[in-house]
Design an enzyme around this catalytic site. Sequence first.
Site, PDB file in Angstrom:
ATOM      1  N   ARG A  23       0.826  -1.221   0.000  1.00  0.00           N
ATOM      2  CA  ARG A  23       0.000   0.000   0.000  1.00  0.00           C
ATOM      3  C   ARG A  23       0.860   1.271   0.000  1.00  0.00           C
ATOM      4  NH1 ARG A  23      -3.424  -0.599   5.046  1.00  0.00           N
ATOM      5  NH2 ARG A  23      -1.538  -1.669   5.701  1.00  0.00           N
ATOM      6  N   SER A 447     -21.586  -2.061  18.438  1.00  0.00           N
ATOM      7  CA  SER A 447     -20.206  -1.745  18.797  1.00  0.00           C
ATOM      8  C   SER A 447     -20.145  -0.475  19.632  1.00  0.00           C
ATOM      9  CB  SER A 447     -19.349  -1.597  17.543  1.00  0.00           C
ATOM     10  OG  SER A 447     -19.831  -0.580  16.721  1.00  0.00           O
ATOM     11  N   GLU A 498     -18.755  -5.378  21.307  1.00  0.00           N
ATOM     12  CA  GLU A 498     -17.914  -5.920  20.227  1.00  0.00           C
ATOM     13  C   GLU A 498     -16.431  -5.559  20.322  1.00  0.00           C
ATOM     14  OE1 GLU A 498     -19.710  -5.221  16.337  1.00  0.00           O
ATOM     15  OE2 GLU A 498     -21.711  -5.265  17.192  1.00  0.00           O
ATOM     16  N   GLU A 619     -26.800  -3.486  -0.964  1.00  0.00           N
ATOM     17  CA  GLU A 619     -25.618  -3.252  -1.797  1.00  0.00           C
ATOM     18  C   GLU A 619     -25.446  -4.252  -2.909  1.00  0.00           C
ATOM     19  OE1 GLU A 619     -21.979  -3.478   0.357  1.00  0.00           O
ATOM     20  OE2 GLU A 619     -22.473  -1.739   1.572  1.00  0.00           O
ATOM     21  N   HIS A 655     -30.231  -5.222  11.474  1.00  0.00           N
ATOM     22  CA  HIS A 655     -29.819  -3.835  11.313  1.00  0.00           C
ATOM     23  C   HIS A 655     -29.305  -3.621   9.899  1.00  0.00           C
ATOM     24  CE1 HIS A 655     -27.775  -0.041  11.742  1.00  0.00           C
ATOM     25  NE2 HIS A 655     -26.676  -0.614  11.307  1.00  0.00           N
ATOM     26  N   HIS A 708     -22.313   9.322  12.118  1.00  0.00           N
ATOM     27  CA  HIS A 708     -21.278   9.610  11.123  1.00  0.00           C
ATOM     28  C   HIS A 708     -20.570  10.914  11.429  1.00  0.00           C
ATOM     29  CE1 HIS A 708     -23.971   6.793   8.999  1.00  0.00           C
ATOM     30  NE2 HIS A 708     -22.812   6.219   8.816  1.00  0.00           N
ATOM     31  N   CYS A 740     -26.220   3.650  13.761  1.00  0.00           N
ATOM     32  CA  CYS A 740     -25.333   2.528  13.452  1.00  0.00           C
ATOM     33  C   CYS A 740     -24.424   2.297  14.658  1.00  0.00           C
ATOM     34  CB  CYS A 740     -24.521   2.850  12.189  1.00  0.00           C
ATOM     35  SG  CYS A 740     -23.670   1.415  11.484  1.00  0.00           S
TER      36      CYS A 740
HETATM   37  N1  GLN Z   1     -23.186  -4.435  14.930  1.00  0.00           N
HETATM   38  C1  GLN Z   1     -22.348  -3.664  14.069  1.00  0.00           C
HETATM   39  C2  GLN Z   1     -21.786  -2.482  14.847  1.00  0.00           C
HETATM   40  O1  GLN Z   1     -22.447  -1.999  15.710  1.00  0.00           O
HETATM   41  C3  GLN Z   1     -23.113  -3.159  12.872  1.00  0.00           C
HETATM   42  C4  GLN Z   1     -22.240  -2.389  11.952  1.00  0.00           C
HETATM   43  C5  GLN Z   1     -22.865  -2.092  10.606  1.00  0.00           C
HETATM   44  O2  GLN Z   1     -24.030  -2.165  10.428  1.00  0.00           O
HETATM   45  N2  GLN Z   1     -22.071  -1.703   9.655  1.00  0.00           N
HETATM   46  O3  GLN Z   1     -20.700  -2.013  14.559  1.00  0.00           O
HETATM   47 ZN    ZN Z   2     -25.057   0.223  10.391  1.00  0.00          ZN
END
Ligand code: GLN
Ligand code: ZN
Length: 773
Positions: A23, A447, A498, A619, A655, A708, A740
């Site tokens: 990289r 997470s 996590e 996706e 999710h 975000h 998220c």
């Molecule tokens: N359980 C994952 C987290 O909380 C979900 C992440 C995701 O949806 N990209 O990080």
């Molecule tokens: Zn997410």
Amino acid sequence: MTTHATAAARATVYGYPRQGPDRKLKKAVEGYWKGRVTAEALRETAAGLRRTTWRQLADAGLHEVPTGDFSMYDHVLDTSVMVGAVPDRHRAAVEADPLDGYFAMARGTREVAPLEMTKWFDTNYHYLVPELGPDTVFRADSAKQVAELREAVALGHTPRPVLVGPVTYLLLAKPAPGVDGSFVPLTLLDRLIPVYAEVLADLRAAGAEWVQLDEPALVQDRTAAELNAAARACRELGALTDRPKLLVASYFDRLGEALPVLAKAPVEGLALDFTGPASANLDDLAAAGGLPGKRLVAGVVDGRNVWINDLSASLSTLGTLLGLAGRVDVAASCSLLHVPLDATVEREVDPQIARWLAFARQKTAEIVTLARGLSDGTDTIAAQLAANRADLASRAGSALTRDPAVRARAQAVTGADARRSRPYAERVAAQRDRLRLPQLPTTTIGSFPQTAELRTARADLRAGRIGTAGYEERIEAEIREVVSFQEKAGLDVLVHGEPERNDMVQYFAERLTGYLATRHGWVQSYGTRYVRPPILAGDISRPEPMTVRWTAYAQSLTDRPVKGMLTGPVTMLAWSFVRDDQPLAETARQVALALRDEVADLEAAGTSVIQVDEPALRETLPLRAAGRPGYLAWATEAFRLTTAGVRPDTQIHTHMCYAEFGDILQAIDDLDADVISLEAARSHMQVAGELAEAGYPREVGPGVYDIHSPRVPSAEEAAALLRRGLEAIPPERLWVNPDCGLKTRGWPEVRTSLKHMVAAAREVRAVLDGTAS
Ligand code: GLN
Ligand code: ZN
């Protein structure tokens, strides 16, 4: 085999990984951002990488080398620069310093936002979305294209510049901020064509015999107006007198209705994908009368997977194509940007398995071999064909690719296995009894911040500075921290955070038999972000539980329910390299069965809520509508197979991280999850309304905290979003959660934001109960 082609077949590629070994480009670019690398040094590194790539390609036996495919960040952004489509907010920066201005468009600055980023078709590469409006003025800037062409010429190569074509460029664009959303960028085609004409003339003057115009957007379902635009673009560019020969390239799927349009166009060559479902191009091309007198570049080596090619099968496709064009060249199905650089550096992969792998370098060699076999007869490549046959046989006969127990189990799956034992109405009553949650229950997506300490712990474990026991102690300490915070903050359904996961796919891939990890298999996700997708190499099984100990540990610390957390089968496939020797549906089913066992073990360990994340479901939706029902059928079945084995009173969550799922509302319903959490904060809970309108019958947690951004939402803000959610979804079916996972955020923001979120839930609950003060 005897060949009748008038010209010898040649080998070519449309693009190559940009980063170089280790990289190198990423390190140089990031060093430049941090002020540790000068602009000059960065340019020298970039030129050195291009030089090495071209030399390798030429040494391998390629006739033309691609130029202009290299990028400091993204080739669509390069195209925006080439046509002068610099947003107003970035103009001053670009004029002050083109390189810094370029990175400002890519990443934003303190003052101005970057261009939006989105997925490049159905790959895991992300491009910067051009922003256009009725006032956009295009202006040709061929400097980068011409400079790279000249570099290659000076090194003695025969270059073929590669450009994003004008139609694809406009179809990938969106209305600039402040421009009416109904604006259609394609209406700018007449303004854009003269700019391409100028660039083509410059490239011709600098010595390009051929130029490649990439038009992958034409493999998607296109309206008659869009196909007309493509025809017009080809007609007008074809009619230019001062231009190189034009090769219009398509990839990622079949051209379909666009094929006859391009076959008739006044251009000298077409490049088509002949792999997977795109092999339909073969019959379509014959039906369109072929390309008499023209150059056909045949993408027969899959540019998106990591597997060796079936050379004999490719030769037979190529043999058929010989009769359909004036000249047939051999290529990968698309740019090799989407595969890692070199499989021979993966020394930790079992040598038996390494024989099955082909990354960019190996694919280039395959292409050269095929071109030689096609031109000079298969006798000249007899040794390569024999070796290839042996490698394919070793793969097909391996115990890794054929585990009888896994196959028997997948075979025996019935419809009932993929169906919950009780309808939702009964489940919801049982779950309410068991969980006893308040109205508007609060939770998170899984997470918690991945701190520097956690990364250090993982690095220490890898380097042998700590043992497994020491590492696990650190993970447990983090879980204690996360659980105790959540209790104090007053969350209703807790998570363990996590901390043990480096990545939501890799973590599971490392624990499932049949999955392979690479050490250097980096591919560009966007800009300087690279990922190392694991490889689904064989039949999938789970030797032992993967997450139970962490979830059970967290549960042992609290009386509140702790949600188990798994990555779903569709996402496991989407973010890995998949097998090409069996249908995706079969691979998905194997992964689902392994995850189903994990779900069962979690449940047996006392877990009452289990979340199975499927952020990638949308996706990997096929590019053409015709492929979607089939995909959604196996994808939703795999999810249900993962989750449907639980008791009625065990609550299944899922999710997804996006707000635009208009196309998959039915599929979301078909998952039959009891609760779904979604991204919604930025779109002001619009998704809640969409789901309600579609009659979604189960519980929903539209995010009220935009993760975000480091911004901390106030309790009032979160409460306002909740009240909007309540306009669409009744209180007994609404959850309160962030958009998220929190892994990319810092603890201070997370702490305050979650406290505000809980306060908002309490405030709105109080109003609902009539107990508000
Ligand atoms: N359980 C994952 C987290 O909380 C979900 C992440 C995701 O949806 N990209 O990080
Ligand atoms: Zn997410």
